[in-house]
Write an enzyme that holds these catalytic residues in place. Structure first.
Site, PDB file in Angstrom:
ATOM      1  N   GLY A  70       0.819  -1.210   0.402  1.00 39.30           N
ATOM      2  CA  GLY A  70      -0.133  -0.891   0.075  1.00 39.30           C
ATOM      3  C   GLY A  70       0.629   1.342   0.086  1.00 39.30           C
ATOM      4  O   GLY A  70       1.993   1.132   0.343  1.00 39.30           O
ATOM      5  N   GLN A 115       3.151   9.942   1.311  1.00 38.06           N
ATOM      6  CA  GLN A 115       4.185   9.286   1.848  1.00 38.06           C
ATOM      7  C   GLN A 115       4.870   9.456   0.101  1.00 38.06           C
ATOM      8  O   GLN A 115       6.499   9.191   0.390  1.00 38.06           O
ATOM      9  CB  GLN A 115       3.791   7.611   1.698  1.00 38.06           C
ATOM     10  CG  GLN A 115       3.687   7.145   2.696  1.00 38.06           C
ATOM     11  CD  GLN A 115       3.249   6.026   2.349  1.00 38.06           C
ATOM     12  OE1 GLN A 115       2.108   5.317   2.187  1.00 38.06           O
ATOM     13  NE2 GLN A 115       4.039   4.914   2.997  1.00 38.06           N
ATOM     14  N   CYS A 161       5.898  -0.096   7.543  1.00 29.88           N
ATOM     15  CA  CYS A 161       5.963   1.187   6.768  1.00 29.88           C
ATOM     16  C   CYS A 161       6.942   1.521   5.920  1.00 29.88           C
ATOM     17  O   CYS A 161       8.073   1.949   6.567  1.00 29.88           O
ATOM     18  CB  CYS A 161       4.876   2.973   7.723  1.00 29.88           C
ATOM     19  SG  CYS A 161       4.332   3.893   6.260  1.00 29.88           S
ATOM     20  N   LEU A 162       6.348   1.980   4.419  1.00 29.65           N
ATOM     21  CA  LEU A 162       7.717   2.033   3.438  1.00 29.65           C
ATOM     22  C   LEU A 162       8.031   3.593   3.624  1.00 29.65           C
ATOM     23  O   LEU A 162       9.365   4.040   3.422  1.00 29.65           O
ATOM     24  CB  LEU A 162       7.364   2.507   2.194  1.00 29.65           C
ATOM     25  CG  LEU A 162       6.387   0.929   1.650  1.00 29.65           C
ATOM     26  CD1 LEU A 162       5.826   1.363   0.239  1.00 29.65           C
ATOM     27  CD2 LEU A 162       7.826   0.687   1.456  1.00 29.65           C
ATOM     28  N   HIS A 206      -4.276   0.894   7.669  1.00 29.55           N
ATOM     29  CA  HIS A 206      -2.731   1.558   7.633  1.00 29.55           C
ATOM     30  C   HIS A 206      -3.227   2.767   6.742  1.00 29.55           C
ATOM     31  O   HIS A 206      -2.326   3.386   6.705  1.00 29.55           O
ATOM     32  CB  HIS A 206      -1.840   0.849   7.540  1.00 29.55           C
ATOM     33  CG  HIS A 206      -0.881   1.033   7.109  1.00 29.55           C
ATOM     34  ND1 HIS A 206      -0.028   1.032   8.130  1.00 29.55           N
ATOM     35  CD2 HIS A 206       0.018   1.885   6.858  1.00 29.55           C
ATOM     36  CE1 HIS A 206       1.447   1.299   8.499  1.00 29.55           C
ATOM     37  NE2 HIS A 206       1.710   2.178   6.998  1.00 29.55           N
ATOM     38  N   GLU A 207      -3.287   2.476   5.346  1.00 28.71           N
ATOM     39  CA  GLU A 207      -3.180   3.714   4.341  1.00 28.71           C
ATOM     40  C   GLU A 207      -4.467   5.010   4.930  1.00 28.71           C
ATOM     41  O   GLU A 207      -4.012   5.496   4.638  1.00 28.71           O
ATOM     42  CB  GLU A 207      -3.664   3.192   3.036  1.00 28.71           C
ATOM     43  CG  GLU A 207      -2.404   2.436   2.763  1.00 28.71           C
ATOM     44  CD  GLU A 207      -1.153   2.526   2.724  1.00 28.71           C
ATOM     45  OE1 GLU A 207      -0.475   3.409   2.947  1.00 28.71           O
ATOM     46  OE2 GLU A 207      -0.254   1.417   2.917  1.00 28.71           O
ATOM     47  N   HIS A 231      -2.758   7.434   6.984  1.00 29.97           N
ATOM     48  CA  HIS A 231      -1.675   8.311   6.156  1.00 29.97           C
ATOM     49  C   HIS A 231      -2.769   9.443   5.706  1.00 29.97           C
ATOM     50  O   HIS A 231      -1.807  10.438   5.713  1.00 29.97           O
ATOM     51  CB  HIS A 231      -1.487   7.281   5.535  1.00 29.97           C
ATOM     52  CG  HIS A 231      -0.325   6.876   5.120  1.00 29.97           C
ATOM     53  ND1 HIS A 231       1.215   7.405   6.798  1.00 29.97           N
ATOM     54  CD2 HIS A 231       0.625   5.395   5.239  1.00 29.97           C
ATOM     55  CE1 HIS A 231       2.396   6.237   6.106  1.00 29.97           C
ATOM     56  NE2 HIS A 231       2.063   5.604   6.176  1.00 29.97           N
TER      57      HIS A 231
HETATM   58 ZN    ZN Z   1       2.554   3.374   6.391  1.00 31.22          ZN
END
Ligand code: ZN
Length: 209
Positions: free
Chosen positions: A46, A51, A100-101, A142-143, A146
Site C-alpha cells: 500500500g 508518502q 511502513c515504507l 493503515h493507508e 496516512h
Molecule cells: Zn505506511
C-alpha cells in the site's frame, strides 16, 4: 510511468491534513500509475499520497501478494482509493505486525478491528463500497490513517517506541541504508528553502517532494 521517491519518518508532510481530490484529469491518472510503480518497486502492499509528498486523499494498494503468501482468502486485487470514508469497522480487535515504507525496517504489532467497510471513488470516479477483512482490511486501515496524518507508531506504547528509537533516529538523519528511492532529508530541507526563494518564477520546476 516512474518510481517516485518516498518521504520518510519525521517529514512534516506525513503529519499534515490532506484535501479531497476534486478533479479527475491526466495528471491524477499519471500520479496513480506512478504510485503503483513506486509501491511495487519497494515491494509494498500500500502507498498513500502523503508518502510521496502529496497532501491529497488518495492511496493505492494491492493485498494480493500478501494474502497469497498467507493463504488467506483472495483480496480485491489492485485498488485505487480516492476520498475514502470508513463506513464501519467490525469483528474482533486483532493484533498484526505492521511496517511502513516511510519507516523502513521498523515493524511492530498493532491492534485494529478485524473488518472494515469503506466507501470511496475509484480511478474513474465511480463510487464504490467494499468490505474487507484480514490483511486487506489491515492495509486499508493503515493507508487511511496516512490520510489523517497518523502513523502506525502512534499506536505503540512509550516503551515499545523507545525500542525503535535508534532506528528512527537513523531514518530521520538519513543514515539508514534503504533499498528504494527516498526523499533525502537534507535535500528536502534545501528544496523547501529554494521553493521560498524562487516562488513565482515560472522557469523553475520544483521536483516532487
Ligand atoms: Zn505506511
Amino acid at each position: 510511468m516512474s518510481v517516485l521517491p518516498i518521504v520518510t519518518y519525521n517529514d512534516p508532510v506525513l503529519r499534515e491534513k490532506t484535501k479531497p481530490v476534486e478533479e479527475n484529469n491526466q495528471e491524477l491518472q499519471t500520479l496513480i500509475d506512478d504510485m503503483f510503480d513506486t509501491m511495487y518497486n519497494s515491494q509494498g502492499v500500500g502507498l498513500a499520497a502523503p508518502q510521496i509528498g502529496k497532501k491529497i486523499q488518495l492511496f493505492v494498494m494491492d493485498a494480493d501478494g500478501i494474502t497469497d503468501e498467507l493463504e488467506e482468502e483472495d483480496s480485491h486485487g489492485p485498488l485505487v482509493i480516492i476520498n475514502p470514508k470508513i463506513v464501519e469497522t467490525a469483528g474482533e480487535k486483532v493484533k498484526m505486525e505492521e511496517g511502513c515504507l516511510s519507516i523502513p525496517d521498523v515493524r511492530d504489532d498493532v491492534v485494529r478491528p478485524e473488518k472494515v467497510t469503506i466507501e470511496y471513488l475509484d480511478r474513474d470516479f465511480n463510487t464504490k463500497r467494499i468490505e474487507a477483512e484480514g490483511w486487506e482490511s489491515r492495509v486499508i486501515q493503515h493507508e487511511y490513517d496516512h490520510l489523517q496524518g497518523v502513523l502506525f507508531l502512534d499506536y505503540l506504547s512509550a516503551f515499545k517506541k523507545r525500542l525503535h528509537k535508534s532506528l528512527l533516529k537513523k531514518i530521520d538523519k538519513g543514515t539508514l541504508q534503504i533499498e528504494y528511492p527516498v526523499v533525502p532529508k537534507k535535500w528536502a530541507g534545501e528544496m523547501k528553502t529554494l521553493r521560498i526563494v524562487f516562488m513565482g518564477s515560472p522557469d523553475f520546476a520544483i521536483p516532487s517532494l
